[in-house]
Design a protein around this motif. Structure first.
Motif, mmCIF file in Angstrom:
data_model
loop_
_atom_site.group_PDB
_atom_site.id
_atom_site.type_symbol
_atom_site.label_atom_id
_atom_site.label_comp_id
_atom_site.label_asym_id
_atom_site.label_seq_id
_atom_site.Cartn_x
_atom_site.Cartn_y
_atom_site.Cartn_z
ATOM 1 N N LEU A 1 -8.223 4.295 -0.243
ATOM 2 C CA LEU A 1 -8.944 5.721 -0.115
ATOM 3 C C LEU A 1 -7.640 6.711 -0.227
ATOM 4 C CD1 LEU A 1 -11.148 5.184 3.140
ATOM 5 C CD2 LEU A 1 -11.839 5.673 0.420
ATOM 6 N N LEU A 2 -6.352 6.591 0.139
ATOM 7 C CA LEU A 2 -5.288 7.467 -0.222
ATOM 8 C C LEU A 2 -5.120 7.705 -1.618
ATOM 9 C CD1 LEU A 2 -3.034 6.619 2.724
ATOM 10 C CD2 LEU A 2 -4.603 8.823 2.548
ATOM 11 N N SER A 3 -5.204 6.304 -2.185
ATOM 12 C CA SER A 3 -4.809 6.363 -3.654
ATOM 13 C C SER A 3 -5.918 6.987 -4.574
ATOM 14 C CB SER A 3 -4.713 4.870 -4.351
ATOM 15 O OG SER A 3 -3.500 4.182 -3.611
ATOM 16 N N LEU A 4 -7.056 6.905 -4.136
ATOM 17 C CA LEU A 4 -8.149 7.471 -4.668
ATOM 18 C C LEU A 4 -8.203 9.025 -4.578
ATOM 19 C CD1 LEU A 4 -10.942 7.603 -5.938
ATOM 20 C CD2 LEU A 4 -12.079 7.239 -3.709
ATOM 21 N N ALA A 5 -7.783 9.503 -3.391
ATOM 22 C CA ALA A 5 -7.402 11.018 -3.404
ATOM 23 C C ALA A 5 -6.412 11.410 -4.245
ATOM 24 C CB ALA A 5 -7.033 11.165 -1.846
ATOM 25 N N LEU A 6 -5.411 10.678 -4.207
ATOM 26 C CA LEU A 6 -4.258 11.396 -5.013
ATOM 27 C C LEU A 6 -4.498 11.277 -6.569
ATOM 28 C CD1 LEU A 6 -1.331 9.645 -3.029
ATOM 29 C CD2 LEU A 6 -1.732 12.262 -3.346
ATOM 30 N N SER A 7 -4.961 10.072 -7.032
ATOM 31 C CA SER A 7 -5.705 9.768 -8.425
ATOM 32 C C SER A 7 -6.627 10.681 -8.891
ATOM 33 C CB SER A 7 -5.719 8.515 -8.665
ATOM 34 O OG SER A 7 -6.659 7.986 -8.094
ATOM 35 N N GLY A 8 -7.545 11.065 -7.903
ATOM 36 C CA GLY A 8 -8.611 11.801 -7.973
ATOM 37 C C GLY A 8 -8.331 13.484 -8.298
ATOM 38 N N ALA A 9 -6.913 13.777 -7.476
ATOM 39 C CA ALA A 9 -6.378 15.165 -7.795
ATOM 40 C C ALA A 9 -5.659 15.105 -8.950
ATOM 41 C CB ALA A 9 -5.425 15.112 -6.446
ATOM 42 N N VAL A 10 -4.995 14.097 -9.406
ATOM 43 C CA VAL A 10 -4.542 14.437 -10.791
ATOM 44 C C VAL A 10 -5.621 14.576 -11.848
ATOM 45 C CG1 VAL A 10 -3.294 13.007 -12.599
ATOM 46 C CG2 VAL A 10 -2.606 12.910 -10.143
ATOM 47 N N LEU A 11 -6.792 13.748 -11.585
ATOM 48 C CA LEU A 11 -7.987 13.539 -12.723
ATOM 49 C C LEU A 11 -8.560 14.957 -12.531
ATOM 50 C CD1 LEU A 11 -9.831 12.517 -14.901
ATOM 51 C CD2 LEU A 11 -11.029 11.451 -12.777
ATOM 52 N N PHE A 12 -8.643 15.853 -11.426
ATOM 53 C CA PHE A 12 -9.437 17.073 -11.205
ATOM 54 C C PHE A 12 -8.491 18.022 -11.854
ATOM 55 C CE2 PHE A 12 -8.955 21.080 -9.173
ATOM 56 C CZ PHE A 12 -10.253 21.618 -9.169
ATOM 57 N N LEU A 13 -6.881 17.976 -11.732
ATOM 58 C CA LEU A 13 -6.025 19.026 -12.333
ATOM 59 C C LEU A 13 -6.038 18.992 -13.804
ATOM 60 C CD1 LEU A 13 -3.059 18.655 -9.977
ATOM 61 C CD2 LEU A 13 -4.505 20.490 -9.850
ATOM 62 N N LYS A 14 -6.164 17.608 -14.419
ATOM 63 C CA LYS A 14 -6.309 17.492 -15.781
ATOM 64 C C LYS A 14 -7.591 17.945 -16.358
ATOM 65 C CE LYS A 14 -5.758 15.331 -19.746
ATOM 66 N NZ LYS A 14 -4.913 15.979 -20.768
ATOM 67 N N ILE A 15 -8.804 17.828 -15.698
ATOM 68 C CA ILE A 15 -10.004 18.097 -16.387
ATOM 69 C C ILE A 15 -9.837 20.043 -16.150
ATOM 70 C CG2 ILE A 15 -12.385 18.449 -15.996
ATOM 71 C CD1 ILE A 15 -12.155 15.548 -14.966
ATOM 72 N N GLY B 1 0.872 -1.160 0.147
ATOM 73 C CA GLY B 1 0.031 0.086 0.077
ATOM 74 C C GLY B 1 0.826 1.156 -0.130
ATOM 75 N N LEU B 2 1.798 1.330 0.812
ATOM 76 C CA LEU B 2 2.687 2.429 0.898
ATOM 77 C C LEU B 2 3.458 2.482 -0.645
ATOM 78 C CD1 LEU B 2 4.566 1.959 4.111
ATOM 79 C CD2 LEU B 2 2.943 3.889 3.609
ATOM 80 N N LEU B 3 4.003 1.651 -1.083
ATOM 81 C CA LEU B 3 4.645 1.772 -2.473
ATOM 82 C C LEU B 3 3.712 2.325 -3.404
ATOM 83 C CD1 LEU B 3 6.955 -1.311 -2.287
ATOM 84 C CD2 LEU B 3 7.685 1.096 -1.953
ATOM 85 N N SER B 4 2.501 1.568 -3.591
ATOM 86 C CA SER B 4 1.530 1.939 -4.693
ATOM 87 C C SER B 4 1.032 3.147 -4.512
ATOM 88 C CB SER B 4 0.362 0.748 -4.776
ATOM 89 O OG SER B 4 -0.270 0.644 -3.646
ATOM 90 N N THR B 5 0.558 3.645 -3.160
ATOM 91 C CA THR B 5 0.068 5.025 -3.070
ATOM 92 C C THR B 5 1.169 5.745 -3.253
ATOM 93 O OG1 THR B 5 -1.510 4.251 -1.586
ATOM 94 C CG2 THR B 5 -1.199 6.408 -1.270
ATOM 95 N N SER B 6 2.270 5.685 -2.710
ATOM 96 C CA SER B 6 3.504 6.966 -2.835
ATOM 97 C C SER B 6 3.499 6.983 -4.359
ATOM 98 C CB SER B 6 4.582 6.364 -1.988
ATOM 99 O OG SER B 6 5.201 5.361 -2.532
ATOM 100 N N SER B 7 3.526 6.036 -5.233
ATOM 101 C CA SER B 7 3.620 6.104 -6.672
ATOM 102 C C SER B 7 2.971 7.376 -7.291
ATOM 103 C CB SER B 7 3.779 5.034 -7.422
ATOM 104 O OG SER B 7 2.055 4.686 -7.457
ATOM 105 N N PHE B 8 1.777 7.857 -6.778
ATOM 106 C CA PHE B 8 1.043 8.789 -7.253
ATOM 107 C C PHE B 8 1.452 10.353 -6.773
ATOM 108 C CE2 PHE B 8 -1.930 5.405 -7.815
ATOM 109 C CZ PHE B 8 -2.593 5.643 -8.777
ATOM 110 N N ILE B 9 2.256 10.416 -5.760
ATOM 111 C CA ILE B 9 2.752 11.736 -5.097
ATOM 112 C C ILE B 9 3.532 12.367 -6.482
ATOM 113 C CG2 ILE B 9 4.150 12.836 -3.525
ATOM 114 C CD1 ILE B 9 3.204 10.645 -1.503
ATOM 115 N N PRO B 10 4.611 11.748 -6.972
ATOM 116 C CA PRO B 10 5.330 12.777 -7.874
ATOM 117 C C PRO B 10 4.481 13.439 -9.034
ATOM 118 C CG PRO B 10 6.587 10.659 -7.706
ATOM 119 C CD PRO B 10 5.063 10.492 -6.864
ATOM 120 N N GLN B 11 3.264 12.336 -9.666
ATOM 121 C CA GLN B 11 2.618 12.953 -10.632
ATOM 122 C C GLN B 11 1.695 14.174 -10.201
ATOM 123 O OE1 GLN B 11 2.171 11.271 -14.167
ATOM 124 N NE2 GLN B 11 1.748 13.583 -14.288
ATOM 125 N N VAL B 12 1.290 14.020 -8.954
ATOM 126 C CA VAL B 12 0.631 15.193 -8.455
ATOM 127 C C VAL B 12 1.137 16.459 -8.187
ATOM 128 C CG1 VAL B 12 -0.822 15.805 -6.237
ATOM 129 C CG2 VAL B 12 -1.146 13.573 -6.939
#
Length: 105
Positions: free
Chosen positions: A69-83, A14-25
């Motif tokens: 839920l953490l990954s959802l928040a991070l990927s949701g942030a990227v999607l929000f920024l994209k839109i 979970g830590l590894l997969s969730t943290s993988s979104f942080i650089p993109q955000v």
């Protein structure tokens, strides 16, 4: 199998997969450049994290719930920024046309 080992593996994964979104955000937030980000891919990813979160609640598995839920928040942030950036830059997706319908309308 002892209960601590599966939980430990789940937390590490979970830590590894969730943290993988942080650089993109961070990159999307700082540079405001999301042109290379696939909106469709992030829509699918956000949907998957919603379903995984629901599944985690259904089976009562805390690592699945927390990290999805953490990954959802991070990927949701990227999607929000994209839109937001697509709308700001006028790069909204063109209307979908059925194959063979090009040039009509």
């Amino acid at each position: 199998m002892d209960g601590w080992l599966p939980t430990t593996l789940a937390v590490i994964a979970g830590l590894l997969s969730t943290s993988s979104f942080i650089p993109q955000v961070l990159k999307a937030w700082r540079e405001r450049d999301t042109a290379a980000i696939s909106k469709r891919m992030y829509c699918v990813t956000v949907s998957a994290f919603i379903l995984w979160s629901v599944y985690g609640f259904m089976i009562g598995n805390l690592p699945i719930i927390i990290f999805n839920l953490l990954s959802l928040a991070l990927s949701g942030a990227v999607l929000f920024l994209k839109i937001r950036n697509d709308r700001r830059d006028g790069h909204a997706s063109p209307p979908h046309r059925e194959p063979g319908m090009a040039g009509t309308g």
